[in-house]
Structure formats: structure tokens, C-alpha cells
Design a protein around this motif. Structure first.
Motif, PDB file in Angstrom:
ATOM      1  N   ALA A 249      -2.849  -0.593  -3.543  1.00  0.00           N
ATOM      2  CA  ALA A 249      -3.765   0.452  -3.071  1.00  0.00           C
ATOM      3  C   ALA A 249      -2.960   1.690  -2.739  1.00  0.00           C
ATOM      4  O   ALA A 249      -1.725   1.639  -2.615  1.00  0.00           O
ATOM      5  CB  ALA A 249      -4.539  -0.021  -1.839  1.00  0.00           C
TER       6      ALA A 249
ATOM      7  N   VAL B 252       0.845  -1.193   0.000  1.00  0.00           N
ATOM      8  CA  VAL B 252       0.000   0.000   0.000  1.00  0.00           C
ATOM      9  C   VAL B 252       0.883   1.248   0.000  1.00  0.00           C
ATOM     10  O   VAL B 252       1.720   1.426   0.889  1.00  0.00           O
ATOM     11  CB  VAL B 252      -0.946   0.017   1.214  1.00  0.00           C
ATOM     12  CG1 VAL B 252      -1.797   1.282   1.204  1.00  0.00           C
ATOM     13  CG2 VAL B 252      -1.838  -1.225   1.213  1.00  0.00           C
TER      14      VAL B 252
ATOM     15  N   HIS C 241       1.935  -1.358  -6.595  1.00  0.00           N
ATOM     16  CA  HIS C 241       1.131  -1.215  -5.379  1.00  0.00           C
ATOM     17  C   HIS C 241      -0.281  -1.729  -5.612  1.00  0.00           C
ATOM     18  O   HIS C 241      -0.798  -1.668  -6.730  1.00  0.00           O
ATOM     19  CB  HIS C 241       1.084   0.255  -4.941  1.00  0.00           C
ATOM     20  CG  HIS C 241       2.417   0.824  -4.586  1.00  0.00           C
ATOM     21  ND1 HIS C 241       3.262   1.384  -5.530  1.00  0.00           N
ATOM     22  CD2 HIS C 241       3.071   0.906  -3.398  1.00  0.00           C
ATOM     23  CE1 HIS C 241       4.364   1.800  -4.928  1.00  0.00           C
ATOM     24  NE2 HIS C 241       4.284   1.528  -3.642  1.00  0.00           N
TER      25      HIS C 241
ATOM     26  N   ILE D  70      -9.246  -3.921  -0.805  1.00  0.00           N
ATOM     27  CA  ILE D  70      -7.973  -4.012  -1.532  1.00  0.00           C
ATOM     28  C   ILE D  70      -7.808  -5.403  -2.169  1.00  0.00           C
ATOM     29  O   ILE D  70      -8.027  -6.415  -1.514  1.00  0.00           O
ATOM     30  CB  ILE D  70      -6.784  -3.718  -0.585  1.00  0.00           C
ATOM     31  CG1 ILE D  70      -6.910  -2.298  -0.017  1.00  0.00           C
ATOM     32  CG2 ILE D  70      -5.453  -3.880  -1.292  1.00  0.00           C
ATOM     33  CD1 ILE D  70      -5.887  -1.965   1.059  1.00  0.00           C
TER      34      ILE D  70
END
Length: 232
Positions: free
Chosen positions: A48, A3, A46, A232
Motif C-alpha cells: 500500500a 506500506v 509494497h 490493504i
């Protein structure tokens, strides 16, 4: 789960979002572009992104020249179906990224205020389990008109647009649901002189306000954090 966390101001931490991310075993990649950290070129590495708050306004490209790149990055995360979360300044930047109109000033809220969910929130995966009205911590002067493709999820008496969703999992929250009681107390110390200039009675009000609103606000904030992390 990796994240990206974009911090825009000193002492603007993850709070209850961090707790929910730790519970989920997330790898947190913290960037401070206001201190010179580079942002990724795209969302590829990534799963999120979280964009935190700050004292700047969402149109302040002169003092925050990384803003335009951050807007592009936000759109790339959305285009690739990555979850995105913007809080306070972060929500205002989200609104800007997707064509909303930023309104600088005229919407001052500070302290715990009550927000109300919209009918659309009752079926929203992040907010459906929340009470229709609950107290939550606010600290902002600015607001925004929602982008055309946004779903309005919450409002207050001062700021009509307190929460919204774009697509599956791009969320903007004007209120500081990450700010639990320990974080609010820390802010009250760290930013004491700034707060005293505009809210001189805050020091005397803090304990009472915290006792009245803190437990419900903390419970709502942690529920929102966990529900967003689950997207996510």
C-alpha cells in the motif's frame, strides 16, 4: 504488510493513520522525496501507499520535480490493486494522476469544518460506518475536479470534493482525518507564524474549537484510518 509513506513537507506526519498501521503490525517505509529520498520504481515491494499533505500545490513540478514520477508510481499501485491513500495535497495529486483537473486557490478552509457524506458513501467500505455529517480538520486553499472514474464520497460548503474513491481501494481525502487534537496543537505551534498571517485569531480560538469539535473529529478520523488500513 509493507506500506510506503510519501512525506511532502516537514511536520506532516501520519497521525491517526500511523496508529492504525501500528495496530495492524505494518512495516512503514517512509520516504521524503522533497529532501532527496528516492521513490521506488514500482509497487512490487509494497502492499500500500500513503501520500501525505504539504504546502505545495499539486501542479508545482518546478519546485517538486519528483511529482511526475510520484504520479506514475500512484498509477502503478492502482494497476496492481494495491491500496492507496492521499491526504490534502496527496488527494490533489491523486486527482491529477487519474485525469482530474486541479484548481489552484479559491477553496480556503482552515480549522474544523463539517463535511457531509454522499449517498455512495453509505456502501463504501471505508466510510459506511461514519455519521452522515461530522467535523474534521481542514487546511487547504486548492481543490480539484474529480477524475471521470472516481466515486465522490464527501463534500463541504467550500470544497465540493472532499473524498473520493477510484477502483477498489484508491482513496483521496481533502480533509486531514489523520490530524487528531495533539497533532493540531503541534501544528498550531510549529506553524504559528504562518497561521497568524492568515488566521490571526486562531491562537485565541484554538482551545474552544478543539473542545467543541475535537472529540467527534478524532473518533471519525481514527475510524477512517482503521477502515482504510483494513483494505490493504
Amino acid at each position: 504488510m509493507r506500506v510506503l509513506v510519501v512525506q511532502n513537507f516537514d511536520n506532516e506526519g501520519l497521525g491517526q493513520i500511523g496508529a492504525a498501521l501500528v495496530e495492524a503490525g505494518a512495516d512503514i517505509d517512509l520516504r521524503r522525496p522533497y529532501q532527496g529520498d528516492a521513490l521506488p520504481d514500482d509497487a512490487a515491494e509494497h502492499d500500500a501507499m500513503v501520500v501525505l499533505g504539504g504546502a505545495q500545490n499539486a501542479l508545482d513540478d518546478e519546485n517538486c520535480p519528483y511529482f511526475p514520477g510520484l504520479l506514475d508510481l500512484t498509477r502503478d499501485f492502482a494497476d496492481n490493486d494495491r491500496s492507496v491513500l492521499g491526504i490534502c495535497l496527496g488527494s490533489q495529486l491523486l486527482a491529477r494522476a487519474f485525469g482530474g483537473e486541479n484548481q489552484i486557490g479559491g477553496a480556503t478552509e482552515f480549522g474544523w469544518h463539517r463535511v457531509s457524506l454522499t449517498p455512495e458513501a453509505k456502501t463504501d467500505p471505508v466510510l459506511a460506518a461514519l455519521p452522515e455529517k461530522f467535523p474534521i480538520f481542514e487546511w487547504h486553499d486548492d481543490t480539484f475536479v474529480l477524475p471521470d472514474n472516481a466515486v465522490r464520497l464527501a463534500g463541504s460548503a467550500i470544497a465540493e470534493n472532499q473524498a473520493f474513491r477510484i477502483g477498489r481501494a484508491v482513496y483521496g481525502f481533502q480533509f486531514h482525518f489523520e490530524a487528531d487534537r495533539p497533532m493540531v496543537r503541534d501544528w498550531s505551534t510549529s506553524f504559528a507564524s504562518l497561521i497568524a498571517e492568515r488566521h490571526p485569531d486562531w491562537h485565541d480560538r484554538l482551545d474552544g474549537e478543539m473542545a467543541r469539535n475535537g472529540p467527534d473529529a478524532d473518533a471519525a478520523g481514527l475510524a477512517i484510518a482503521r477502515a482504510w488500513v483494513a483494505t490493504i
